[in-house]
Structure formats: structure tokens, C-alpha cells
Design an enzyme around this catalytic site. Sequence first.
Site, PDB file in Angstrom:
ATOM      1  N   THR A   1       0.792  -1.174   0.412  1.00  0.00           N
ATOM      2  CA  THR A   1      -0.019  -0.275   0.417  1.00  0.00           C
ATOM      3  C   THR A   1       1.084   1.100   0.266  1.00  0.00           C
ATOM      4  OG1 THR A   1      -1.441  -1.174   0.858  1.00  0.00           O
ATOM      5  CG2 THR A   1      -1.954   1.555   1.393  1.00  0.00           C
TER       6      THR A   1
ATOM      7  N   GLY B   1       2.253   3.008  -5.229  1.00  0.00           N
ATOM      8  CA  GLY B   1       2.036   3.802  -6.377  1.00  0.00           C
ATOM      9  C   GLY B   1       1.399   2.663  -7.693  1.00  0.00           C
ATOM     10  N   LYS B   2       0.494   1.514  -6.824  1.00  0.00           N
ATOM     11  CA  LYS B   2      -0.575   0.362  -7.653  1.00  0.00           C
ATOM     12  C   LYS B   2      -1.312   1.170  -8.707  1.00  0.00           C
ATOM     13  CE  LYS B   2      -0.609  -2.509  -5.199  1.00  0.00           C
ATOM     14  NZ  LYS B   2      -0.425  -1.811  -4.028  1.00  0.00           N
TER      15      LYS B   2
ATOM     16  N   GLU C   1      -7.621  -5.040  -7.389  1.00  0.00           N
ATOM     17  CA  GLU C   1      -7.571  -6.231  -6.720  1.00  0.00           C
ATOM     18  C   GLU C   1      -8.944  -6.741  -6.781  1.00  0.00           C
ATOM     19  OE1 GLU C   1      -5.882  -7.228  -3.786  1.00  0.00           O
ATOM     20  OE2 GLU C   1      -4.291  -5.704  -3.630  1.00  0.00           O
TER      21      GLU C   1
END
Length: 280
Positions: A42, A45-46, A171
Site C-alpha cells: 500500500t 503507487g499501484k 484487487e
Amino acid sequence: MGISLENVSYTYQAGTPFEGRALFDMTTTIKDGSYTAFIGHTGSGKSTIMQLLNGLYLPTSGHVQVDDTIITSQSKNKEIKPIRKKVGLVFQFPESQLFAETVLEDVSFGPQNFGISKEEAEQRAIESLKLVGLPEEFYKQNPFDLSGGQMRRAAIAGILAMQPDILVLDEPTAGLDPQGRKELMTLFKQLHLSGMTIVLVTHLMDDVADYATAVNVMEKGHLVLSGAPKEVFQQVTLLKEKQLGVPKITEFALQLQKKGYHFESLPITMEEFVEVLANG
């Protein structure tokens, strides 16, 4: 052609006392027809990258190119709108974006918003709902009467009804039970096999090993490692330093290796592990 990021940086709330740098000079390519995963903690930068891919965010510097369209800090909304049809973005917990009175209305909203007739939009919606495995009995129901897993399917159907070339998943199986997770991952695999480019953000290394053709490792806004999953998951020491880990079967193979079993390269899937043992 896919998507390329060239020296992309992104700063949240730039020019304010609260500004924070999320990406630093990121350069990478998501190849057309690939199944590309992004992994990292977390804050790595995803999710920022996911929203840059379809123009929800504009890069602070550098540019994002989707086919022939280039997105910069100066891009206007009318220039970017076609990209949002081409690049479908499924947020984490996408069911929170449901809003219409019936499932069918909700799923057909996106295509109508892009000028598709109501009749064609509803036909697309029905096809997408069938694709995600939501039975016809639910089409006229209020989406908020569905179970969590059914709501997730309806929300994903709403993106698929736009008929995107690229599906970006942040996710997508978060909060689902193992069966629901497996069913959705199987759906995304089928979409990939049909020719769709898939981009996946996940913290599940087994999913990366089982489904992805390429993986990018992020840390604090920097791209620190990229390649095929088989190559990346050989970098066990580096990944553990980043506290990311490796697929479960790779970890098991490591324990066997410590006890004297030799692997030419560490297996990353169960199928690969079985094949290695069978061939001795």
C-alpha cells in the site's frame, strides 16, 4: 499497441501544503494482449498507475500513451473520453459504484453514456451479465438486494458492457470467499484468452504466477523490478527484502532446496512443481 508510460510522475494535490509524490519517473510498457500484474505494498503507487491508464488522473509530468492517444498534464477531457471506453477500470470493491434501480439499468448505463441506443445497450448488458455468470432472474432486481459476490459481478458486467480492449483490475477479488475468487479469476483468464489485455493489481503472488504473463514490482512510487513472473519470482531475496514474498509453491521448493533437493530454477506454479518432480 497497448499502453506505454514514459517518465511519468504524479503528485497528489500538487501546489498545496498537502502535496505528496505518488510516482517518480515511471517508464514501462503494457503490451497488447498481455496479462500484466502490478505488485507492491500500500502506497507503492499501484492504484495511481491504474487511474493514469484510463485518464482519470493526468500525469504531473511525462506522458501515457494508449494506442495513438497521448495523455499529458495538459490533456482535455474531450480528448481522453474515448480512452475510457477503450480502457475499462474495475476499482477495488466496484459494487460501491452501483446506483440504478435494476441490475439491467445499471449495467446498460455506461454504453448509453457513450451514445449507444437503449436497445443495443441493454443487449450488451445481457451479454455481459451472462459472461459474468449472473442469472437472468436477477436482471430486474435492485442491485442492492444481491449478495456481495453478485453485486461484484454486476459491477464488472457494467465495465464489460463498454466492450473495452483493455481491462484494468484493482484487487478485483478483495473480500470474496475462495470460490467466488476462483470464479472471477477464471473469468478474467477467459477474457485474456479471447484477446483482451488484462492489467491486474494484486497482493496475491499465486494469482500472479498462475495468470500473469508479465509483472511489475513497485516500491514507494518507483518501479524496482519487472519481467516474466518466472524470472521475477527467482529474485527471492530481493522480494523478501521488499516484504512481498513469493508463491506458496516457490516457498515450499525453497524449503526442499535447503534440505538438499536441487532445482534448476524455482517452480512458481503447482503444475510446474509436479512436472519437475515427475522428471526428476
